[in-house]
Design a protein around this motif. Structure first.
Motif, mmCIF file in Angstrom:
data_model
loop_
_atom_site.group_PDB
_atom_site.id
_atom_site.type_symbol
_atom_site.label_atom_id
_atom_site.label_comp_id
_atom_site.label_asym_id
_atom_site.label_seq_id
_atom_site.Cartn_x
_atom_site.Cartn_y
_atom_site.Cartn_z
ATOM 1 N N LEU A 1 -11.067 -20.723 -28.177
ATOM 2 C CA LEU A 1 -12.303 -21.042 -27.860
ATOM 3 C C LEU A 1 -12.557 -20.425 -26.339
ATOM 4 O O LEU A 1 -11.583 -20.693 -25.399
ATOM 5 C CB LEU A 1 -12.482 -22.694 -27.679
ATOM 6 N N TYR A 2 -13.343 -19.824 -25.992
ATOM 7 C CA TYR A 2 -13.754 -19.212 -24.737
ATOM 8 C C TYR A 2 -14.915 -19.640 -24.189
ATOM 9 O O TYR A 2 -16.044 -19.578 -24.967
ATOM 10 C CB TYR A 2 -13.781 -17.605 -24.894
ATOM 11 N N THR B 1 -24.184 -14.460 -16.158
ATOM 12 C CA THR B 1 -24.002 -14.484 -17.706
ATOM 13 C C THR B 1 -23.329 -13.355 -18.155
ATOM 14 O O THR B 1 -23.967 -12.422 -18.352
ATOM 15 C CB THR B 1 -25.416 -14.838 -18.380
ATOM 16 N N TRP B 2 -22.077 -13.433 -18.322
ATOM 17 C CA TRP B 2 -21.077 -12.372 -18.871
ATOM 18 C C TRP B 2 -20.886 -12.467 -20.381
ATOM 19 O O TRP B 2 -19.870 -13.014 -20.980
ATOM 20 C CB TRP B 2 -19.968 -12.327 -18.089
ATOM 21 N N THR B 3 -22.070 -12.411 -21.101
ATOM 22 C CA THR B 3 -21.586 -12.736 -22.616
ATOM 23 C C THR B 3 -20.761 -11.941 -23.174
ATOM 24 O O THR B 3 -19.986 -12.537 -24.296
ATOM 25 C CB THR B 3 -22.990 -12.592 -23.340
ATOM 26 N N SER B 4 -20.520 -10.808 -22.855
ATOM 27 C CA SER B 4 -19.415 -9.962 -23.470
ATOM 28 C C SER B 4 -18.012 -10.414 -22.874
ATOM 29 O O SER B 4 -16.933 -9.850 -23.876
ATOM 30 C CB SER B 4 -19.618 -8.344 -23.397
ATOM 31 N N GLY B 5 -17.758 -11.158 -22.203
ATOM 32 C CA GLY B 5 -16.614 -11.402 -21.392
ATOM 33 C C GLY B 5 -15.744 -11.898 -22.569
ATOM 34 O O GLY B 5 -14.573 -11.390 -22.364
ATOM 35 N N PRO B 6 -15.936 -12.890 -23.148
ATOM 36 C CA PRO B 6 -14.787 -13.176 -24.228
ATOM 37 C C PRO B 6 -14.360 -12.222 -25.273
ATOM 38 O O PRO B 6 -13.133 -12.312 -25.489
ATOM 39 C CB PRO B 6 -15.672 -14.528 -24.917
ATOM 40 N N LEU B 7 -15.199 -11.312 -25.717
ATOM 41 C CA LEU B 7 -14.960 -10.192 -26.582
ATOM 42 C C LEU B 7 -13.917 -9.166 -25.763
ATOM 43 O O LEU B 7 -13.020 -8.683 -26.426
ATOM 44 C CB LEU B 7 -16.228 -9.695 -27.204
ATOM 45 N N GLU B 8 -14.230 -9.100 -24.561
ATOM 46 C CA GLU B 8 -13.309 -8.217 -23.731
ATOM 47 C C GLU B 8 -11.998 -8.691 -23.416
ATOM 48 O O GLU B 8 -11.009 -8.162 -23.618
ATOM 49 C CB GLU B 8 -14.028 -8.023 -22.294
ATOM 50 N N ALA C 1 -19.271 -3.658 -30.732
ATOM 51 C CA ALA C 1 -18.648 -2.453 -31.838
ATOM 52 C C ALA C 1 -17.204 -2.022 -31.619
ATOM 53 O O ALA C 1 -16.866 -1.506 -32.503
ATOM 54 C CB ALA C 1 -19.944 -1.295 -31.386
ATOM 55 N N LYS C 2 -16.986 -1.937 -30.276
ATOM 56 C CA LYS C 2 -15.674 -1.685 -30.073
ATOM 57 C C LYS C 2 -14.574 -2.491 -30.550
ATOM 58 O O LYS C 2 -13.370 -2.139 -31.088
ATOM 59 C CB LYS C 2 -15.127 -1.670 -28.316
ATOM 60 N N TYR C 3 -14.670 -3.784 -30.519
ATOM 61 C CA TYR C 3 -14.026 -4.902 -31.245
ATOM 62 C C TYR C 3 -13.748 -4.446 -32.824
ATOM 63 O O TYR C 3 -12.723 -4.558 -33.299
ATOM 64 C CB TYR C 3 -14.293 -6.217 -31.140
#
Length: 176
Positions: free
Chosen positions: A23-24, A71-78, A109-111
């Motif tokens: 959970l992030y 708001t860094w929505t992509s942060g958890p994916l990174e 897409a990278k993930y």
């Protein structure tokens, strides 16, 4: 805005308690949030405090990214990419806004390219906005608004739409 955060916290902890995944939480930073299957849902949801530099949940690698209140929505994916975490399903609980970092769709897409091209994404939009961080598609599902049935939908969709369609038919028959 606090109402959205409260809903997101409750839903996220509830989902994390039922799964084995991480959970992030995110604002302008990403926080790793440990979840216990023994502690109460409400207690754990209340522990998730964003915009707190020294809160219970530390940001990944101690790096401060961006200004507080973004708001860094992509942060958890990174973070998941950097930790090489492979999952089959990602649930993003958001108000649909992003004003920091690389666009969520690009990082997703990278993930998928690096770890799991069949990874499903469920976006639970807890706000009245009509924005979505990714377009809907075969692997991307958007649930607008909040309902306690969202967990059931995610579980059914993970099993496949044959099961979901069958469940709808069975529920219609039971209601009539």
């Amino acid at each position: 805005r606090h109402k959205f955060l409260d809903i997101a916290r409750l839903f996220a902890v509830s989902l994390a308690m039922k799964s084995d995944g991480p959970l992030y939480a995110f604002d302008s930073q990403t926080y790793i949030c440990p979840v216990s299957k023994r502690d109460s849902l409400l207690t754990q949801a209340q522990r998730i405090e964003l915009n707190q530099g020294d809160n219970l949940y530390k940001k990944q690698a101690g790096n401060f990214v961006g200004e507080v209140s973004g708001t860094w929505t992509s942060g958890p994916l990174e973070v998941m990419i950097s930790k090489r975490e492979k999952v089959d399903c990602i649930v993003c609980i958001t108000d649909g806004q992003q004003n920091q970092g690389e666009p969520f769709a690009d990082v997703l897409a990278k993930y998928r390219e690096q770890f799991n091209p069949q990874c499903q994404l469920f976006v639970l939009d807890v706000s009245p906005y009509l924005n979505a961080p990714v377009p809907e598609g075969r692997l991307n599902f958007r649930l607008a608004g909040w309902s306690d049935r969202a967990l059931k939908f995610i579980a059914l969709a993970k099993r496949g739409f044959g099961t979901l369609a069958q469940s709808i038919r069975e529920n219609r028959g039971a209601a009539e």
